[in-house]
Design a protein around this motif. Structure first.
Motif, PDB file in Angstrom:
ATOM      1  N   ALA A   1       0.835  -1.206   0.000  1.00  0.00           N
ATOM      2  CA  ALA A   1       0.000   0.000   0.000  1.00  0.00           C
ATOM      3  C   ALA A   1       0.872   1.260   0.000  1.00  0.00           C
ATOM      4  CB  ALA A   1      -0.935   0.000   1.212  1.00  0.00           C
ATOM      5  N   LEU A   2       1.988   1.208   0.722  1.00  0.00           N
ATOM      6  CA  LEU A   2       2.895   2.356   0.753  1.00  0.00           C
ATOM      7  C   LEU A   2       3.476   2.612  -0.636  1.00  0.00           C
ATOM      8  CD1 LEU A   2       4.374   4.535   2.371  1.00  0.00           C
ATOM      9  CD2 LEU A   2       6.114   2.816   2.921  1.00  0.00           C
ATOM     10  N   ALA A   3       3.931   1.565  -1.306  1.00  0.00           N
ATOM     11  CA  ALA A   3       4.498   1.722  -2.648  1.00  0.00           C
ATOM     12  C   ALA A   3       3.464   2.294  -3.615  1.00  0.00           C
ATOM     13  CB  ALA A   3       5.020   0.383  -3.159  1.00  0.00           C
ATOM     14  N   THR A   4       2.236   1.847  -3.521  1.00  0.00           N
ATOM     15  CA  THR A   4       1.172   2.351  -4.391  1.00  0.00           C
ATOM     16  C   THR A   4       0.883   3.822  -4.106  1.00  0.00           C
ATOM     17  OG1 THR A   4       0.212   0.150  -4.562  1.00  0.00           O
ATOM     18  CG2 THR A   4      -1.226   2.006  -5.100  1.00  0.00           C
ATOM     19  N   THR A   5       0.834   4.194  -2.843  1.00  0.00           N
ATOM     20  CA  THR A   5       0.599   5.589  -2.457  1.00  0.00           C
ATOM     21  C   THR A   5       1.748   6.476  -2.922  1.00  0.00           C
ATOM     22  OG1 THR A   5      -0.704   4.881  -0.551  1.00  0.00           O
ATOM     23  CG2 THR A   5       0.139   7.138  -0.511  1.00  0.00           C
ATOM     24  N   VAL A   6       2.976   6.011  -2.716  1.00  0.00           N
ATOM     25  CA  VAL A   6       4.146   6.765  -3.183  1.00  0.00           C
ATOM     26  C   VAL A   6       4.097   6.901  -4.701  1.00  0.00           C
ATOM     27  CG1 VAL A   6       6.672   6.718  -3.405  1.00  0.00           C
ATOM     28  CG2 VAL A   6       5.591   6.211  -1.200  1.00  0.00           C
ATOM     29  N   GLY A   7       3.677   5.839  -5.389  1.00  0.00           N
ATOM     30  CA  GLY A   7       3.555   5.887  -6.848  1.00  0.00           C
ATOM     31  C   GLY A   7       2.598   6.969  -7.308  1.00  0.00           C
ATOM     32  N   THR A   8       1.488   7.132  -6.610  1.00  0.00           N
ATOM     33  CA  THR A   8       0.514   8.174  -6.952  1.00  0.00           C
ATOM     34  C   THR A   8       1.126   9.565  -6.770  1.00  0.00           C
ATOM     35  OG1 THR A   8      -1.318   6.734  -6.344  1.00  0.00           O
ATOM     36  CG2 THR A   8      -1.777   9.100  -6.407  1.00  0.00           C
ATOM     37  N   LEU A   9       1.831   9.766  -5.662  1.00  0.00           N
ATOM     38  CA  LEU A   9       2.491  11.052  -5.421  1.00  0.00           C
ATOM     39  C   LEU A   9       3.601  11.302  -6.438  1.00  0.00           C
ATOM     40  CD1 LEU A   9       2.780  10.930  -1.527  1.00  0.00           C
ATOM     41  CD2 LEU A   9       1.211  12.347  -2.887  1.00  0.00           C
ATOM     42  N   LEU A  10       4.326  10.238  -6.792  1.00  0.00           N
ATOM     43  CA  LEU A  10       5.409  10.370  -7.765  1.00  0.00           C
ATOM     44  C   LEU A  10       4.863  10.745  -9.136  1.00  0.00           C
ATOM     45  CD1 LEU A  10       8.418  10.176  -8.391  1.00  0.00           C
ATOM     46  CD2 LEU A  10       8.110   7.702  -8.699  1.00  0.00           C
ATOM     47  N   GLU A  11       3.726  10.191  -9.502  1.00  0.00           N
ATOM     48  CA  GLU A  11       3.116  10.546 -10.789  1.00  0.00           C
ATOM     49  C   GLU A  11       2.806  12.041 -10.851  1.00  0.00           C
ATOM     50  OE1 GLU A  11      -0.430   9.054 -13.788  1.00  0.00           O
ATOM     51  OE2 GLU A  11      -0.394   8.317 -11.737  1.00  0.00           O
ATOM     52  N   GLU A  12       2.324  12.595  -9.743  1.00  0.00           N
ATOM     53  CA  GLU A  12       2.067  14.044  -9.696  1.00  0.00           C
ATOM     54  C   GLU A  12       3.361  14.828  -9.891  1.00  0.00           C
ATOM     55  OE1 GLU A  12       0.029  15.031  -6.066  1.00  0.00           O
ATOM     56  OE2 GLU A  12      -1.487  13.471  -6.384  1.00  0.00           O
ATOM     57  N   LEU A  13       4.460  14.333  -9.300  1.00  0.00           N
ATOM     58  CA  LEU A  13       5.742  15.039  -9.411  1.00  0.00           C
ATOM     59  C   LEU A  13       6.306  14.961 -10.823  1.00  0.00           C
ATOM     60  CD1 LEU A  13       8.107  16.551  -8.040  1.00  0.00           C
ATOM     61  CD2 LEU A  13       9.079  14.290  -7.506  1.00  0.00           C
ATOM     62  N   VAL A  14       6.355  13.772 -11.416  1.00  0.00           N
ATOM     63  CA  VAL A  14       7.046  13.628 -12.707  1.00  0.00           C
ATOM     64  C   VAL A  14       6.290  14.256 -13.867  1.00  0.00           C
ATOM     65  CG1 VAL A  14       8.363  11.596 -12.000  1.00  0.00           C
ATOM     66  CG2 VAL A  14       6.177  11.283 -13.190  1.00  0.00           C
ATOM     67  N   THR A  15       5.022  14.566 -13.699  1.00  0.00           N
ATOM     68  CA  THR A  15       4.275  15.228 -14.777  1.00  0.00           C
ATOM     69  C   THR A  15       4.399  16.744 -14.716  1.00  0.00           C
ATOM     70  OG1 THR A  15       2.239  15.112 -13.476  1.00  0.00           O
ATOM     71  CG2 THR A  15       2.622  13.341 -15.073  1.00  0.00           C
ATOM     72  N   ARG A  16       5.057  17.257 -13.683  1.00  0.00           N
ATOM     73  CA  ARG A  16       5.292  18.706 -13.589  1.00  0.00           C
ATOM     74  C   ARG A  16       6.482  19.091 -14.474  1.00  0.00           C
ATOM     75  NH1 ARG A  16       3.520  21.675  -9.213  1.00  0.00           N
ATOM     76  NH2 ARG A  16       2.147  20.555  -7.805  1.00  0.00           N
ATOM     77  N   PRO A  17       6.511  20.324 -14.937  1.00  0.00           N
ATOM     78  CA  PRO A  17       7.703  20.779 -15.679  1.00  0.00           C
ATOM     79  C   PRO A  17       8.901  20.862 -14.729  1.00  0.00           C
ATOM     80  CG  PRO A  17       5.884  22.375 -15.841  1.00  0.00           C
ATOM     81  CD  PRO A  17       5.468  21.319 -14.872  1.00  0.00           C
ATOM     82  N   ASN A  18      10.042  20.388 -15.171  1.00  0.00           N
ATOM     83  CA  ASN A  18      11.290  20.469 -14.399  1.00  0.00           C
ATOM     84  C   ASN A  18      11.126  20.033 -12.940  1.00  0.00           C
ATOM     85  OD1 ASN A  18      12.489  21.692 -16.727  1.00  0.00           O
ATOM     86  ND2 ASN A  18      11.455  23.581 -16.119  1.00  0.00           N
ATOM     87  N   PRO A  19      10.744  18.777 -12.710  1.00  0.00           N
ATOM     88  CA  PRO A  19      10.484  18.335 -11.335  1.00  0.00           C
ATOM     89  C   PRO A  19      11.729  18.213 -10.458  1.00  0.00           C
ATOM     90  CG  PRO A  19      10.326  16.484 -12.839  1.00  0.00           C
ATOM     91  CD  PRO A  19      10.494  17.721 -13.680  1.00  0.00           C
ATOM     92  N   ILE A  20      12.916  18.149 -11.083  1.00  0.00           N
ATOM     93  CA  ILE A  20      14.167  18.098 -10.326  1.00  0.00           C
ATOM     94  C   ILE A  20      15.160  19.071 -10.958  1.00  0.00           C
ATOM     95  CG2 ILE A  20      13.824  15.717  -9.554  1.00  0.00           C
ATOM     96  CD1 ILE A  20      15.828  14.811 -11.702  1.00  0.00           C
ATOM     97  N   PRO A  21      16.181  19.483 -10.210  1.00  0.00           N
ATOM     98  CA  PRO A  21      17.183  20.400 -10.775  1.00  0.00           C
ATOM     99  C   PRO A  21      17.845  19.808 -12.030  1.00  0.00           C
ATOM    100  CG  PRO A  21      17.398  20.305  -8.389  1.00  0.00           C
ATOM    101  CD  PRO A  21      16.417  19.233  -8.781  1.00  0.00           C
ATOM    102  N   ALA A  22      18.108  20.661 -12.995  1.00  0.00           N
ATOM    103  CA  ALA A  22      18.635  20.245 -14.298  1.00  0.00           C
ATOM    104  C   ALA A  22      19.950  19.479 -14.206  1.00  0.00           C
ATOM    105  CB  ALA A  22      18.798  21.465 -15.203  1.00  0.00           C
ATOM    106  N   GLU A  23      20.796  19.792 -13.223  1.00  0.00           N
ATOM    107  CA  GLU A  23      22.089  19.100 -13.131  1.00  0.00           C
ATOM    108  C   GLU A  23      21.946  17.609 -12.832  1.00  0.00           C
ATOM    109  OE1 GLU A  23      21.827  21.241  -9.011  1.00  0.00           O
ATOM    110  OE2 GLU A  23      21.212  21.664 -11.064  1.00  0.00           O
ATOM    111  N   PHE A  24      20.748  17.174 -12.399  1.00  0.00           N
ATOM    112  CA  PHE A  24      20.511  15.761 -12.111  1.00  0.00           C
ATOM    113  C   PHE A  24      19.776  15.052 -13.244  1.00  0.00           C
ATOM    114  CE2 PHE A  24      20.451  17.765  -7.774  1.00  0.00           C
ATOM    115  CZ  PHE A  24      21.776  17.457  -7.503  1.00  0.00           C
TER     116      PHE A  24
END
Length: 182
Positions: A25-48
């Motif tokens: 259940a934790l992995a599934t919940t984290v997956g839902t939150l991660l989907e919100e993050l990765v669909t945003r523009p520039n979700p992490i600093p460019a150097e990474f």
């Protein structure tokens, strides 16, 4: 709050809760939150999001490390393959850019693995990993870099895991090396 920092804050709350969810259940919940993050523009600093010439053209960076979870970015070179392997913890992988192929495997009684699922993920896709059902391989079939965010319930650095040949034979133990930025 920046999206990555909010994501870290939310994961800290989830993974340290007194009534913490079970791994699946934790992995599934984290997956839902991660989907919100990765669909945003520039979700992490460019150097990474780039490969490093200093590290053999690889890209493997730690974004956050704590006792209850780690977040990293992985940059896959064109044609790069990770043969079937385990993680020995819950996890979620989110695709920031490009595409990647993932195959899921089932363990046979003789310590070999056989493919049971095949996915071609596009930007924004998330793959959830649950212990005892986490054997997979990854392959960047494209001619450009693919960038992902990986979230795991443990730090994979030094963690003994299992890996097979691309054909699913010859299981060997291995552990991941250090990240490039620490």
């Amino acid at each position: 709050m920046e999206p990555l920092h909010q994501f870290i804050h939310d994961l800290r709350d989830l993974t340290t809760a007194k009534d913490r969810l079970p791994d699946d259940a934790l992995a599934t919940t984290v997956g839902t939150l991660l989907e919100e993050l990765v669909t945003r523009p520039n979700p992490i600093p460019a150097e990474f999001t780039v490969r490093s010439a200093l590290h053999g053209g690889r890209g493997r960076y730690i974004l956050h490390r704590s006792p209850t979870f780690t977040i990293s970015s992985i940059v896959w070179a064109p044609g790069e393959v990770a043969p079937p392997h385990t993680h020995e913890t819950w996890g979620a992988i989110g695709l920031i850019s490009n595409r990647i192929e993932e195959r899921r495997y089932e363990l046979n009684g003789d310590d070999t693995v056989r493919p049971v699922e095949h996915h071609r993920h596009d930007r924004g896709a998330v793959s959830v990993l649950i212990p005892d059902d986490d054997i997979h391989s990854m392959h960047n079939l494209t001619n450009t870099d693919t960038v992902e965010i990986h979230v795991y319930g443990k730090d994979l650095t030094g963690l003994v895991r299992r890996r097979w040949t691309v054909e699913g034979q010859d299981m060997r133990e291995f552990s991941s090396g250090k990240y490039m930025n620490c």
